[in-house]
Structure formats: C-alpha cells, structure tokens
Design an enzyme around this catalytic site. Structure first.
Site, PDB file in Angstrom:
ATOM      1  N   PHE A  44       0.916  -1.194  -0.023  1.00 45.05           N
ATOM      2  CA  PHE A  44       0.027   0.070  -0.136  1.00 45.05           C
ATOM      3  C   PHE A  44       0.891   1.122   0.223  1.00 45.05           C
ATOM      4  O   PHE A  44       1.760   1.365   0.772  1.00 45.05           O
ATOM      5  CB  PHE A  44      -0.824  -0.073   1.448  1.00 45.05           C
ATOM      6  CG  PHE A  44      -1.891  -1.200   1.186  1.00 45.05           C
ATOM      7  CD1 PHE A  44      -3.126  -1.217   0.641  1.00 45.05           C
ATOM      8  CD2 PHE A  44      -1.477  -2.383   1.812  1.00 45.05           C
ATOM      9  CE1 PHE A  44      -3.806  -2.440   0.696  1.00 45.05           C
ATOM     10  CE2 PHE A  44      -2.247  -3.530   1.922  1.00 45.05           C
ATOM     11  CZ  PHE A  44      -3.549  -3.490   1.546  1.00 45.05           C
ATOM     12  N   VAL A  82       2.733  -1.792   4.151  1.00 43.10           N
ATOM     13  CA  VAL A  82       2.305  -0.460   4.014  1.00 43.10           C
ATOM     14  C   VAL A  82       3.639   0.614   3.931  1.00 43.10           C
ATOM     15  O   VAL A  82       4.678   0.264   4.942  1.00 43.10           O
ATOM     16  CB  VAL A  82       1.548   0.010   5.501  1.00 43.10           C
ATOM     17  CG1 VAL A  82       1.217   1.418   5.240  1.00 43.10           C
ATOM     18  CG2 VAL A  82       0.190  -0.958   5.366  1.00 43.10           C
ATOM     19  N   CYS A  83       3.716   1.287   3.084  1.00 41.04           N
ATOM     20  CA  CYS A  83       4.890   2.243   2.866  1.00 41.04           C
ATOM     21  C   CYS A  83       5.042   3.144   4.155  1.00 41.04           C
ATOM     22  O   CYS A  83       4.064   3.989   4.519  1.00 41.04           O
ATOM     23  CB  CYS A  83       4.899   2.933   1.809  1.00 41.04           C
ATOM     24  SG  CYS A  83       6.027   4.266   1.743  1.00 41.04           S
ATOM     25  N   VAL A  84       6.180   3.006   4.931  1.00 42.52           N
ATOM     26  CA  VAL A  84       6.147   3.815   6.289  1.00 42.52           C
ATOM     27  C   VAL A  84       6.215   5.341   6.032  1.00 42.52           C
ATOM     28  O   VAL A  84       5.547   5.958   6.421  1.00 42.52           O
ATOM     29  CB  VAL A  84       7.545   3.266   6.988  1.00 42.52           C
ATOM     30  CG1 VAL A  84       8.684   3.619   6.247  1.00 42.52           C
ATOM     31  CG2 VAL A  84       7.379   3.878   8.381  1.00 42.52           C
ATOM     32  N   ALA A  87       2.580   6.338   5.341  1.00 43.23           N
ATOM     33  CA  ALA A  87       1.972   6.166   6.142  1.00 43.23           C
ATOM     34  C   ALA A  87       2.074   7.548   7.304  1.00 43.23           C
ATOM     35  O   ALA A  87       1.246   7.818   7.920  1.00 43.23           O
ATOM     36  CB  ALA A  87       2.093   4.881   6.868  1.00 43.23           C
TER      37      ALA A  87
END
Length: 135
Positions: A44, A82-84, A87
């Site tokens: 994501f 999830v792309c940190v 996010a």
C-alpha cells in the site's frame, strides 16, 4: 500435468472509499486462488495506506474494506505491507512509531506492517507479476 499458478504482488495506491482502486484490487486478489494463482503480498502506497487505518468504520450498507483485507490475509496468508513514509505523513503509525513520536495509540490495523520501498522492489523481483491499482 497442469502448469503451476503464478505468484502475484499487488500495489494499491488508492484510498479505500474515494475511488475504485482499493476495491478492484481486493476483488482481483480474492479471485486469484480460483484461477490457480497465489497472492504473495499487497503493498500500500500513497493514499493507499488508508486501507490500513485501524479506526475505519464505514456505514453498514457499504463494504468494510479493512475487514476484507484482513480476511484476504487470513485466507491466502499474504503479506499486507504499508509504505512507512506514506503512512507517517498520513498519521498511520504502528505501536513502535506511535511510541517514538509520542502518541498514546497506534492507528495502523493489524496484520498490516510498516515497511520501506525496498520491500516493493523485492516483491517486483521475487514474484511473477506485480499489478498496480492506482487512482
């Protein structure tokens, strides 16, 4: 003898309820096993990270995409990555990031995991197909 199915990775860039990409990605992913294929991971990115929001609470007459992502994870044992950076910009933090930034609670739902773009590159290299669902 039948050929082995393909291993898929998905890239989801659209938020869960503003447009179609997240819903289309879910429907595609849910259909893979029936076609003899395997979903390995979903990454994501950008507004797609909102699919991992722990406090998502849609009206009862709308699909609950968070619950469907969780069910997909359970059924297919796929990673939900999830792309940190995306996010954190959008206020989605796991326990470690919440503590590091001085917040009392995490806002990233389980079983989603914060990770870097390196995981996306690895997914593209390791799996037979990387399919993008974007805005």
């Amino acid at each position: 003898m039948a050929a082995a199915g393909l291993s898929y990775a998905l890239l989801v860039q659209g938020s869960p309820y503003s447009r179609q990409p997240a819903h289309s990605a879910l429907r595609f992913a849910e259909a893979l096993p029936d076609q003899g294929h395997r979903l390995a991971c979903v990454f994501f990115y950008h507004d797609g990270v909102y699919n991992a929001a722990a406090m998502m609470s849609p009206p009862p007459d709308e699909p609950h995409l968070l619950m469907r992502w969780r069910a997909l994870h359970d059924a297919q044992q796929c990673e939900l990555l999830v792309c940190v950076a995306s996010a954190l910009r959008r206020g989605l933090l796991d326990d470690g990031e919440a503590q590091r930034h001085g917040f009392e609670h995490a806002s990233l739902a389980s079983p989603f995991e914060l990770t870097g773009l390196g995981q996306l590159i690895e997914a593209a290299q390791r799996h037979d197909r990387l399919i993008t669902f974007g805005p």
